[in-house]
Design a protein around this motif. Structure first.
Motif, mmCIF file in Angstrom:
data_model
loop_
_atom_site.group_PDB
_atom_site.id
_atom_site.type_symbol
_atom_site.label_atom_id
_atom_site.label_comp_id
_atom_site.label_asym_id
_atom_site.label_seq_id
_atom_site.Cartn_x
_atom_site.Cartn_y
_atom_site.Cartn_z
ATOM 1 N N ASP A 74 0.819 -1.206 0.000
ATOM 2 C CA ASP A 74 0.000 0.000 0.000
ATOM 3 C C ASP A 74 0.854 1.257 0.000
ATOM 4 N N LEU A 86 2.927 -4.544 6.580
ATOM 5 C CA LEU A 86 1.828 -3.606 6.808
ATOM 6 C C LEU A 86 0.616 -3.972 5.954
ATOM 7 N N ALA A 87 0.840 -4.311 4.692
ATOM 8 C CA ALA A 87 -0.270 -4.702 3.819
ATOM 9 C C ALA A 87 -1.002 -5.916 4.385
ATOM 10 N N ASP A 90 -3.084 -4.812 7.451
ATOM 11 C CA ASP A 90 -4.292 -4.112 7.004
ATOM 12 C C ASP A 90 -5.316 -5.100 6.452
ATOM 13 N N TRP A 91 -4.852 -6.054 5.647
ATOM 14 C CA TRP A 91 -5.777 -7.032 5.055
ATOM 15 C C TRP A 91 -6.432 -7.871 6.149
ATOM 16 N N ALA A 93 -6.946 -7.033 9.317
ATOM 17 C CA ALA A 93 -7.898 -6.213 10.065
ATOM 18 C C ALA A 93 -9.214 -6.068 9.316
ATOM 19 N N ALA A 94 -9.135 -5.955 7.982
ATOM 20 C CA ALA A 94 -10.337 -5.744 7.172
ATOM 21 C C ALA A 94 -11.094 -7.030 6.889
ATOM 22 N N ARG A 152 -0.559 -1.888 13.586
ATOM 23 C CA ARG A 152 -0.460 -1.501 12.178
ATOM 24 C C ARG A 152 -0.392 0.014 11.979
ATOM 25 N N GLU A 153 -1.102 0.800 12.773
ATOM 26 C CA GLU A 153 -1.042 2.247 12.580
ATOM 27 C C GLU A 153 0.321 2.800 12.988
ATOM 28 N N ARG A 156 2.498 1.996 10.099
ATOM 29 C CA ARG A 156 2.221 2.898 8.977
ATOM 30 C C ARG A 156 2.911 4.252 9.182
#
Length: 215
Positions: A74, A86-87, A90-91, A93-94, A152-153, A156
């Protein structure tokens, strides 16, 4: 830590790098012992994880035969393995919000330990650590580790705002557990970077696929 007590963990195979020392292309697609390196990585990690995804950039169709969700970086500019991690966070978490942990592994390590996830979690819990990484032969392998989705934040921010690139600089910010594996008969974190490494991997694959019986 018994398999029943290992927290649900999503595995991400990092395959974003190009095999420049092999003339280009995807290193995990190279074949050793009649199987691609990626096949071997999947076979090692599938029984240990609550699902696998693949981090790779470019056309995801080249990995279609493996049946894995392909997740691209990302963060622009191909900043390295941390962007892939990180990607994956994020994946997860979503798409898998019930999972709190992600295991990252290099897509070119065909001999990963069969107890990788369990031992990393065991050390993390025992040492009350936020992260855990693998080691062998007095060398840490930070690309192979456990990552808390909740961080993750912070990751980021480190990548985008601070322009941080080295994994060990990121892990140094948190309580970290390091787990060491033996290197005999095969270093489980051997990775195939060069044409010469592929030849060595063929030899190691024979040992790994047909281990000598214990006397």
């Amino acid at each position: 830590m018994s398999a029943a007590r290992v927290p649900p963990t999503l595995g991400v195979l990092l395959a974003g790098g190009l095999a420049r020392r092999m003339g280009g292309g995807d290193k995990p697609m190279r074949t050793i012992g009649g199987r691609t390196i990626l096949e071997r990585v999947i076979a090692r990690l599938s029984p240990q994880c609550s699902g696998l995804i693949l981090n790779a950039n470019g056309d995801p169709a080249r990995f279609a035969a493996f049946g894995l969700q392909v997740v691209a970086d990302d963060v622009p500019g191909f900043p390295g393995p941390l962007a892939g991690i990180l990607a994956a966070l994020d994946w997860t978490a979503a798409n898998r919000p019930e999972i709190e942990w992600v295991l990252s592994a290099a897509g070119d390590c065909p001999f990963l330990p069969r107890d990788l996830v369990a031992r990393l979690h065991e050390a993390r819990a025992r040492e009350n650590a936020q992260l855990a990484v693998a080691a062998s032969d007095e060398q840490s392998h930070p690309v192979i580790g456990l990552w808390r989705v909740a961080l993750r934040e912070e990751l980021r921010h480190a990548l985008v705002v601070e322009d941080l690139r080295k994994i060990d600089r990121w892990t140094a910010r948190y309580p970290l557990a390091t787990v060491t594996w033996p290197t005999e008969p095969v270093d489980p974190f051997f990775n195939a970077n060069t044409v010469e490494d592929i030849a060595e991997a063929e030899r190691l694959a024979a040992l790994d696929d047909h281990p000598k019986p214990l006397r």
